[in-house]
Design a protein around this motif. Structure first.
Motif, PDB file in Angstrom:
ATOM      1  N   PRO A  35       0.853  -1.204   0.000  1.00 19.88           N
ATOM      2  CA  PRO A  35       0.000   0.000   0.000  1.00 19.88           C
ATOM      3  C   PRO A  35       0.878   1.240   0.000  1.00 19.88           C
ATOM      4  O   PRO A  35       1.906   1.292   0.672  1.00 19.88           O
ATOM      5  N   ASP A  40      -4.584   4.062   1.554  1.00 21.32           N
ATOM      6  CA  ASP A  40      -4.611   2.935   0.627  1.00 21.32           C
ATOM      7  C   ASP A  40      -4.798   1.625   1.391  1.00 21.32           C
ATOM      8  O   ASP A  40      -5.610   0.767   1.016  1.00 21.32           O
ATOM      9  N   GLU A  43      -8.363   1.274   2.795  1.00 18.97           N
ATOM     10  CA  GLU A  43      -9.325   0.956   1.746  1.00 18.97           C
ATOM     11  C   GLU A  43      -9.229  -0.493   1.281  1.00 18.97           C
ATOM     12  O   GLU A  43     -10.174  -1.011   0.676  1.00 18.97           O
ATOM     13  N   GLN A  44      -8.127  -1.165   1.577  1.00 18.33           N
ATOM     14  CA  GLN A  44      -7.986  -2.580   1.237  1.00 18.33           C
ATOM     15  C   GLN A  44      -8.711  -3.494   2.222  1.00 18.33           C
ATOM     16  O   GLN A  44      -8.812  -4.704   1.984  1.00 18.33           O
ATOM     17  N   GLY A  48      -6.283  -6.544   3.383  1.00 13.82           N
ATOM     18  CA  GLY A  48      -5.054  -5.775   3.230  1.00 13.82           C
ATOM     19  C   GLY A  48      -4.227  -5.754   4.493  1.00 13.82           C
ATOM     20  O   GLY A  48      -2.997  -5.931   4.455  1.00 13.82           O
TER      21      GLY A  48
END
Length: 291
Positions: A35, A40, A43-44, A48
């Motif tokens: 990321p 970022d 948002e994963q 993530g």
């Protein structure tokens, strides 16, 4: 886990890192598709974060390089928040000392993204515009998934992590205008950091101690259990009228001890150094210059 945006001296672009025992492991060195920043990663979603945990564990086991944080420079702990929301008058002592009401509807306002600043950075402001610049220690809450119609009992499930915020405020402007956004949104007036701690490491956000140290004096010293409205209550309230998107930073209010209310008054001045500390997260230092 603790995340920070860090860069080496001379570098202009910060990189997302995990902080382990005062050392940083950069994600772009241990992940093929790392990321690019905290937003970022948020948002994963859960996948993530799980991938980052796995990569860090594997990297540490394989002897991945660690850089002492003391050799690096911080950027804001949040770089591209979906929005920054601040809660006013959320500690009874602070509301009282500023002659504000805390028992009525929640006071909510936005902070402008240009105000975000890093741990260790220098914040400047024009001396001919503001002469009563104050500190405010605040717990920052970062939302991890869209929150709409959330009940307080479930609200902490929507929290991705926590950070330290100093909600710097130009009091002379605050009390001369009908809104609070401009007085708190000068460039650099919202330092955050030094890290964002994932929610699993903070079992109870209403059981954290906050202090503000200004030039060697402890001027704020309180617990988050003194909030008028808890973190969960704030999330429920905000999510009733609008979806709170992932990555939103919520600054949850400041306890008593503001410089404006002291006798004599105490304000940030040219050359001041102010450090806000929240247990379990860390200490956020800001240097001040009047221009």
């Amino acid at each position: 886990m603790k995340f920070a945006h860090l860069r080496a001296e001379g570098q202009s672009t910060p990189r997302l890192a995990v902080v382990v025992a005062e050392a940083a492991i950069f994600l772009d060195e241990i992940m093929a598709e790392a990321p690019r920043d905290l937003q970022d990663l948020i948002e994963q979603g859960d996948e993530g974060l799980a991938a980052v945990r796995e990569a860090v564990d594997a990297g540490l086991a394989a002897g991945a390089g660690l850089t002492p944080v003391s050799e690096l420079r911080h950027s804001s702990a949040v770089l591209r928040p979906a929005q920054v929301i601040a809660i006013g008058a959320n500690y009874a002592a602070h509301a009282s000392e500023l002659k504000l009401r805390s028992e009525t509807a929640m006071t909510i306002f936005s902070l402008w993204p240009n105000s975000l600043a890093a741990h260790g950075a220098t914040t400047t402001w024009p001396g001919d515009l503001a002469t009563q610049v104050d500190y405010e220690a605040e717990l920052g809450v970062i939302i991890g998934k869209p929150a709409r119609g959330v009940q307080a009992r479930d609200a902490l499930d929507y929290v991705w992590g926590y950070t330290v915020v100093n909600d710097i405020t130009a009091r002379d402007i605050q009390f001369s205008e009908a809104q609070w956004s401009r007085c708190k949104s000068f460039d650099g007036f919202t330092p955050t950091g030094p890290v964002v701690v994932t929610a699993d490491e903070i079992p109870d956000p209403q059981d954290l101690w906050l202090t503000t140290n200004l030039d060697g004096r402890i001027l704020q010293d309180a617990s988050t259990n003194e909030m008028v409205r808890s973190v969960a209550d704030i999330i429920e309230y905000l999510s009733r009228s609008a979806t709170v998107p992932p990555g939103t930073l919520i600054s949850t209010g400041s306890p008593g001890g503001a410089g404006y209310s002291r006798n004599p008054q105490v304000f940030l001045r040219d050359g001041s150094t102010v450090t806000v500390t929240i247990e379990g997260i860390g200490s956020l230092t800001t240097h001040c210059r009047v221009i």
